[in-house]
Write a protein that holds these residues in place. Structure first.
Motif, PDB file in Angstrom:
ATOM      1  N   PRO A 163       0.829  -1.216   0.000  1.00  0.00           N
ATOM      2  CA  PRO A 163       0.000   0.000   0.000  1.00  0.00           C
ATOM      3  C   PRO A 163       0.857   1.257   0.000  1.00  0.00           C
ATOM      4  CG  PRO A 163      -0.001  -1.002   2.170  1.00  0.00           C
ATOM      5  CD  PRO A 163       0.742  -1.945   1.273  1.00  0.00           C
ATOM      6  N   THR A 164       0.282   2.352  -0.504  1.00  0.00           N
ATOM      7  CA  THR A 164       0.957   3.642  -0.565  1.00  0.00           C
ATOM      8  C   THR A 164       0.089   4.717   0.086  1.00  0.00           C
ATOM      9  OG1 THR A 164       2.201   3.121  -2.572  1.00  0.00           O
ATOM     10  CG2 THR A 164       1.822   5.443  -2.114  1.00  0.00           C
ATOM     11  N   VAL A 165       0.679   5.426   1.021  1.00  0.00           N
ATOM     12  CA  VAL A 165       0.032   6.593   1.618  1.00  0.00           C
ATOM     13  C   VAL A 165       0.330   7.779   0.709  1.00  0.00           C
ATOM     14  CG1 VAL A 165      -0.136   8.087   3.637  1.00  0.00           C
ATOM     15  CG2 VAL A 165       0.430   5.645   3.920  1.00  0.00           C
ATOM     16  N   VAL A 166      -0.709   8.437   0.200  1.00  0.00           N
ATOM     17  CA  VAL A 166      -0.539   9.538  -0.745  1.00  0.00           C
ATOM     18  C   VAL A 166      -0.951  10.848  -0.089  1.00  0.00           C
ATOM     19  CG1 VAL A 166      -1.152  10.435  -3.026  1.00  0.00           C
ATOM     20  CG2 VAL A 166      -1.085   7.966  -2.646  1.00  0.00           C
ATOM     21  N   ASP A 167       0.028  11.748   0.074  1.00  0.00           N
ATOM     22  CA  ASP A 167      -0.274  13.062   0.643  1.00  0.00           C
ATOM     23  C   ASP A 167       0.860  14.008   0.269  1.00  0.00           C
ATOM     24  OD1 ASP A 167      -0.809  15.349   2.186  1.00  0.00           O
ATOM     25  OD2 ASP A 167      -1.700  14.162   3.800  1.00  0.00           O
ATOM     26  N   GLY A 168       0.563  14.954  -0.611  1.00  0.00           N
ATOM     27  CA  GLY A 168       1.596  15.850  -1.117  1.00  0.00           C
ATOM     28  C   GLY A 168       1.862  17.072  -0.271  1.00  0.00           C
ATOM     29  N   ARG A 169       1.266  17.173   0.900  1.00  0.00           N
ATOM     30  CA  ARG A 169       1.468  18.335   1.761  1.00  0.00           C
ATOM     31  C   ARG A 169       2.795  18.191   2.514  1.00  0.00           C
ATOM     32  NH1 ARG A 169      -3.985  18.054   5.104  1.00  0.00           N
ATOM     33  NH2 ARG A 169      -3.288  15.863   5.117  1.00  0.00           N
ATOM     34  N   VAL A 170       3.789  18.913   2.052  1.00  0.00           N
ATOM     35  CA  VAL A 170       5.125  18.794   2.634  1.00  0.00           C
ATOM     36  C   VAL A 170       5.123  19.162   4.106  1.00  0.00           C
ATOM     37  CG1 VAL A 170       7.514  19.582   2.456  1.00  0.00           C
ATOM     38  CG2 VAL A 170       6.159  19.280   0.388  1.00  0.00           C
ATOM     39  N   ASP A 171       4.309  20.149   4.488  1.00  0.00           N
ATOM     40  CA  ASP A 171       4.285  20.584   5.882  1.00  0.00           C
ATOM     41  C   ASP A 171       3.634  19.571   6.804  1.00  0.00           C
ATOM     42  OD1 ASP A 171       1.802  21.010   4.671  1.00  0.00           O
ATOM     43  OD2 ASP A 171       1.297  22.674   5.993  1.00  0.00           O
ATOM     44  N   LYS A 172       3.055  18.502   6.244  1.00  0.00           N
ATOM     45  CA  LYS A 172       2.392  17.478   7.051  1.00  0.00           C
ATOM     46  C   LYS A 172       3.219  16.199   7.198  1.00  0.00           C
ATOM     47  CE  LYS A 172      -1.648  19.435   7.930  1.00  0.00           C
ATOM     48  NZ  LYS A 172      -2.139  19.642   9.312  1.00  0.00           N
ATOM     49  N   ILE A 173       4.383  16.145   6.566  1.00  0.00           N
ATOM     50  CA  ILE A 173       5.168  14.902   6.577  1.00  0.00           C
ATOM     51  C   ILE A 173       5.504  14.469   8.003  1.00  0.00           C
ATOM     52  CG2 ILE A 173       7.332  13.810   5.897  1.00  0.00           C
ATOM     53  CD1 ILE A 173       7.351  15.543   3.404  1.00  0.00           C
ATOM     54  N   VAL A 174       6.090  15.371   8.782  1.00  0.00           N
ATOM     55  CA  VAL A 174       6.512  15.031  10.142  1.00  0.00           C
ATOM     56  C   VAL A 174       5.319  14.602  10.991  1.00  0.00           C
ATOM     57  CG1 VAL A 174       7.548  15.933  12.259  1.00  0.00           C
ATOM     58  CG2 VAL A 174       8.533  16.527  10.049  1.00  0.00           C
ATOM     59  N   GLU A 175       4.188  15.245  10.800  1.00  0.00           N
ATOM     60  CA  GLU A 175       2.972  14.909  11.549  1.00  0.00           C
ATOM     61  C   GLU A 175       2.388  13.571  11.091  1.00  0.00           C
ATOM     62  OE1 GLU A 175      -1.593  16.573  11.416  1.00  0.00           O
ATOM     63  OE2 GLU A 175       0.030  18.047  11.462  1.00  0.00           O
ATOM     64  N   ASN A 176       2.457  13.294   9.796  1.00  0.00           N
ATOM     65  CA  ASN A 176       1.801  12.106   9.248  1.00  0.00           C
ATOM     66  C   ASN A 176       2.586  10.810   9.431  1.00  0.00           C
ATOM     67  OD1 ASN A 176      -0.368  13.613   8.388  1.00  0.00           O
ATOM     68  ND2 ASN A 176       0.315  13.762   6.261  1.00  0.00           N
ATOM     69  N   LEU A 177       3.903  10.879   9.499  1.00  0.00           N
ATOM     70  CA  LEU A 177       4.697   9.649   9.573  1.00  0.00           C
ATOM     71  C   LEU A 177       4.364   8.810  10.813  1.00  0.00           C
ATOM     72  CD1 LEU A 177       8.207  10.758   8.237  1.00  0.00           C
ATOM     73  CD2 LEU A 177       6.439   9.461   7.047  1.00  0.00           C
ATOM     74  N   PRO A 178       4.271   9.391  12.009  1.00  0.00           N
ATOM     75  CA  PRO A 178       3.908   8.563  13.167  1.00  0.00           C
ATOM     76  C   PRO A 178       2.505   7.970  13.061  1.00  0.00           C
ATOM     77  CG  PRO A 178       4.858  10.658  13.874  1.00  0.00           C
ATOM     78  CD  PRO A 178       4.577  10.782  12.407  1.00  0.00           C
ATOM     79  N   GLU A 179       1.612   8.658  12.331  1.00  0.00           N
ATOM     80  CA  GLU A 179       0.236   8.172  12.194  1.00  0.00           C
ATOM     81  C   GLU A 179       0.136   7.023  11.191  1.00  0.00           C
ATOM     82  OE1 GLU A 179      -2.427  11.327  11.224  1.00  0.00           O
ATOM     83  OE2 GLU A 179      -1.907  12.540  12.971  1.00  0.00           O
ATOM     84  N   THR A 180       0.904   7.123  10.102  1.00  0.00           N
ATOM     85  CA  THR A 180       0.767   6.137   9.020  1.00  0.00           C
ATOM     86  C   THR A 180       1.795   5.018   9.099  1.00  0.00           C
ATOM     87  OG1 THR A 180       2.147   7.544   7.593  1.00  0.00           O
ATOM     88  CG2 THR A 180      -0.235   7.853   7.473  1.00  0.00           C
ATOM     89  N   LYS A 181       2.878   5.227   9.844  1.00  0.00           N
ATOM     90  CA  LYS A 181       3.905   4.209  10.088  1.00  0.00           C
ATOM     91  C   LYS A 181       4.418   3.516   8.815  1.00  0.00           C
ATOM     92  CE  LYS A 181       2.173   3.245  14.743  1.00  0.00           C
ATOM     93  NZ  LYS A 181       3.165   4.129  15.360  1.00  0.00           N
ATOM     94  N   PRO A 182       4.939   4.289   7.878  1.00  0.00           N
ATOM     95  CA  PRO A 182       5.486   3.676   6.668  1.00  0.00           C
ATOM     96  C   PRO A 182       6.785   2.935   6.964  1.00  0.00           C
ATOM     97  CG  PRO A 182       6.025   5.997   6.710  1.00  0.00           C
ATOM     98  CD  PRO A 182       5.110   5.749   7.878  1.00  0.00           C
ATOM     99  N   THR A 183       7.152   2.036   6.060  1.00  0.00           N
ATOM    100  CA  THR A 183       8.426   1.322   6.190  1.00  0.00           C
ATOM    101  C   THR A 183       9.507   1.959   5.317  1.00  0.00           C
ATOM    102  OG1 THR A 183       7.841  -0.248   4.431  1.00  0.00           O
ATOM    103  CG2 THR A 183       7.259  -0.850   6.693  1.00  0.00           C
ATOM    104  N   TRP A 184       9.083   2.798   4.367  1.00  0.00           N
ATOM    105  CA  TRP A 184      10.087   3.491   3.543  1.00  0.00           C
ATOM    106  C   TRP A 184       9.457   4.712   2.888  1.00  0.00           C
ATOM    107  CZ3 TRP A 184      10.389   3.971  -1.952  1.00  0.00           C
ATOM    108  CH2 TRP A 184       9.352   3.352  -2.650  1.00  0.00           C
ATOM    109  N   MET A 185      10.322   5.606   2.428  1.00  0.00           N
ATOM    110  CA  MET A 185       9.850   6.825   1.785  1.00  0.00           C
ATOM    111  C   MET A 185      10.952   7.357   0.883  1.00  0.00           C
ATOM    112  SD  MET A 185       8.658  10.439   3.596  1.00  0.00           S
ATOM    113  CE  MET A 185      10.304  11.106   3.881  1.00  0.00           C
TER     114      MET A 185
END
Length: 613
Positions: free
Chosen positions: A260-282
């Motif tokens: 699966p891929t989390v899609v969100d182009g808001r650069v200012d939300k990256i730090v906030e979104n990573l703990p929520e979505t828990k990706p394995t790579w980026m």
């Protein structure tokens, strides 16, 4: 499995049995895992998911809608939008319709949009919102071939502009009459057919359209898959501009591998979104890693005392472990024990800021400072630096996350099936299935850079004994001082970002001059933190960076960097600009690459002033 000198192992069967087209790559994934999560996206303040089957339903409706509007095979359909789920759906719908996507950055100025749409001959444009629609209306008289604008977030006008829902309804109506219309269109797609026109954000002259066929994207996905870098248990966080070749490639990988891929182009939300979505790579551009590195180090320096000492000790231990792994072995004995403690006390807590599941990051689009790369390896989130261009469908080489394989300061090994060699002046030449067919409507330019299948990259590099590739600089960016000494500005610029935790950009100048100078900009968030502790809390960015105290601080970091440079490379004088460089001012590309020549020309008067005595 096949072994070769410049690679670990790769599965040739994956490479040999790659999909016929992007459309087939997608439909094969839907058939393999219809009920698995395909995409995750933010909507109404929460994370929503789509399975591959649900994605397929929307994509087929879009494809049929395009067909109903008269789009034929290989005709161009443009997308002017930031990274969001609808971009993905529009692109895949275009692929299933047998058409070709033309990418347009939403930040592009009107004249650039007009050039891209007219040069490509695009007939339909997907527009993100009312702002993009208004831009198209302003240029409507100059882009007469556009028969419809399809907006993601705006309203239709009953004529030229329709909504994405309107397009899907058109498609559903056609599918009700002709259920096999999309399959019939897909049957006509050949590997060599045009899939994408990526317009390069050049620093001089109009952007050039890079012709990338279906075979190039299918190869990229299969080549990465064949290395074992990714698996179906991974989760990708995708924020990069999908109008950029790197972003587009990252969109192909989940279809190949099945994660699966989390899609969100808001650069200012990256730090906030990573703990929520828990990706394995980026995947990311170096600027993201530089900002994280500077921010965490700045926070630790501000805390000081025992906390800072513990942090420095832990990262130091992590560095030793990273070095051992780069040399091909896991730490043991006392080092292993110290690392276990450092990880528990500090390093794991840093990883938790990124969701705690990151296996590695992939960096591309520009050079990454080696110290920054080593820091990420030290904290247990290695950055695999890769190399590629629009003309090579993104990745041509990448480091691997295996023992002895990830060498900081290099861009890794070639992808299986891609070759590198050095040409005149050590210019890197690339050959392989990912290399473009040529530039759109520019035969002379194509023949200049594409010779006997070898693409002349314009980058100066080297290939070491292990097969790892190193990039020195852009050939066109190298300059010679009046003393006859060559200077590589890119290497110095990357170095400074590793030395100075407050750096945003360094632009090196000195072509034909008696010494090297620089323009410096500082990161707004980082320098605000510095200002609070230096008696300037609440002051404007301009007031902070033009203060004597700030200049003295920056001078210290310049002096520190100069100790690592040859005498003729050292920065003798510099200017701290009262604002950062920006995409809006045309000084940085949307993929966060510096437009050095544009910046030097814009601030030529200021630079000239450094050489008046």
């Amino acid at each position: 499995m096949v072994m070769n000198k410049a690679d670990e192992t790769f599965d040739r069967s994956i490479l040999d049995n790659r999909a016929r087209s992007v459309a087939h790559l997608f439909t094969q994934r839907v058939a393999k895992s219809p009920h698995e999560e395909g995409f995750r996206f933010a909507k109404d303040g929460a994370w929503k998911s789509m399975t591959w089957a649900q994605t397929d339903k929307d994509v087929r409706a879009i494809a049929a809608g395009l067909i109903s509007l008269g789009i034929e095979g290989q005709e161009r359909v443009a997308i002017a939008s930031s990274t969001r789920l609808e971009w993905v759906l529009a692109d895949l719908g275009t692929m299933l319709a047998g058409a070709a996507t033309t990418t347009v950055y939403p930040t592009s100025q009107l004249k650039d949009v007009v050039h891209i749409l007219t040069d490509s001959g695009s007939r339909i444009v997907f527009a993100e919102d009312a702002e993009q629609v208004d831009k198209l209306r302003q240029g409507r008289d100059q882009i007469g071939e556009i028969v419809k604008v399809v907006t993601f977030g705006g309203e239709g006008d009953g004529d030229w502009v329709i909504t994405l829902d309107d397009l899907q309804k058109l498609g559903e109506e056609l599918l009700a009459k002709e259920p096999n219309v999309v399959e019939e269109r897909m049957e006509g797609i050949q590997p060599e057919h045009l899939a994408t026109l990526i317009y390069t954000s050049g620093t001089t002259g109009p952007a050039k359209g890079v012709r990338l066929p279906h075979s190039a994207w299918a190869y990229e996905a299969a080549a990465v898959d064949s290395t074992g870098l990714l698996n179906s248990d991974d989760v990708q966080y995708l924020w990069l501009p999908l109008a950029h070749v790197f972003g587009k490639m990252l969109l192909c990988l989940p279809m190949q591998v099945g994660f699966p891929t989390v899609v969100d182009g808001r650069v200012d939300k990256i730090v906030e979104n990573l703990p929520e979505t828990k990706p394995t790579w980026m995947g990311a551009a170096p600027r993201i890693f530089e900002k994280v590195y500077a921010r965490i180090n700045g926070m630790m320096e501000a805390d000081g005392g025992v906390k800072l000492k513990l942090y420095k000790w832990s990262v130091g231990v992590g560095m030793q472990v990273a070095e051992a792994r780069a040399q091909g072995h896991e730490p043991s004995g006392a080092l292993a024990a110290k690392y276990k403690l450092a990880d528990k006390l500090v390093l794991a807590k840093i990883r938790d800021r990124f969701g705690g599941q990151i296996r590695y990051f992939i960096s591309g689009s520009a050079a990454l400072n080696k110290d920054v790369a080593l820091w990420f390896s030290a904290v247990g989130m290695p950055v695999l630096e890769g190399y590629g261009l629009s003309e090579s469908s993104a990745a041509a080489s990448v480091n691997r996350p295996y023992l002895g394989a990830n060498q900081a300061g290099t861009v890794g090994w070639p992808l299986p099936g891609t070759e590198f060699k050095l040409g005149e002046d050590d210019e890197l030449l690339v050959k392989g299935p990912g290399v473009m067919q040529g530039y759109w409507n520019l035969e002379e330019e194509t023949s200049r850079v594409l010779v006997d299948g070898w693409f002349h990259t314009g980058d100066i590099g080297a290939i070491d004994e292990s097969g790892h590739i190193r990039i020195t600089d852009r050939k066109k960016d190298l300059f010679k001082t009046s003393n006859g000494k060559y200077v590589s500005p890119g290497a110095i610029e990357a170095m400074f970002k590793g030395v100075c935790p407050y750096a945003s950009n360094l632009v090196v100048e000195g072509d034909g001059r008696k010494f090297v100078s620089a323009l410096i900009t500082l990161d707004e968030e980082a320098i605000a933190g510095w200002a609070e502790k230096n008696g300037m809390a609440g002051k404007s960015y301009r007031d902070i960076v033009t203060s004597d105290a700030c200049r003295e601080m920056v001078q210290g970091y310049v002096d520190e960097m100069n100790l690592q440079l040859n005498r003729w490379e050292q920065i003798k004088r510099f200017i701290i600009l009262p604002r950062d460089l920006s995409i809006e001012e045309g000084e940085i590309t949307p993929s966060l690459k510096l437009k050095r020549r544009v910046v030097v020309e814009k601030f030529k008067g200021d630079l000239d002033g450094l050489y008046t005595d």
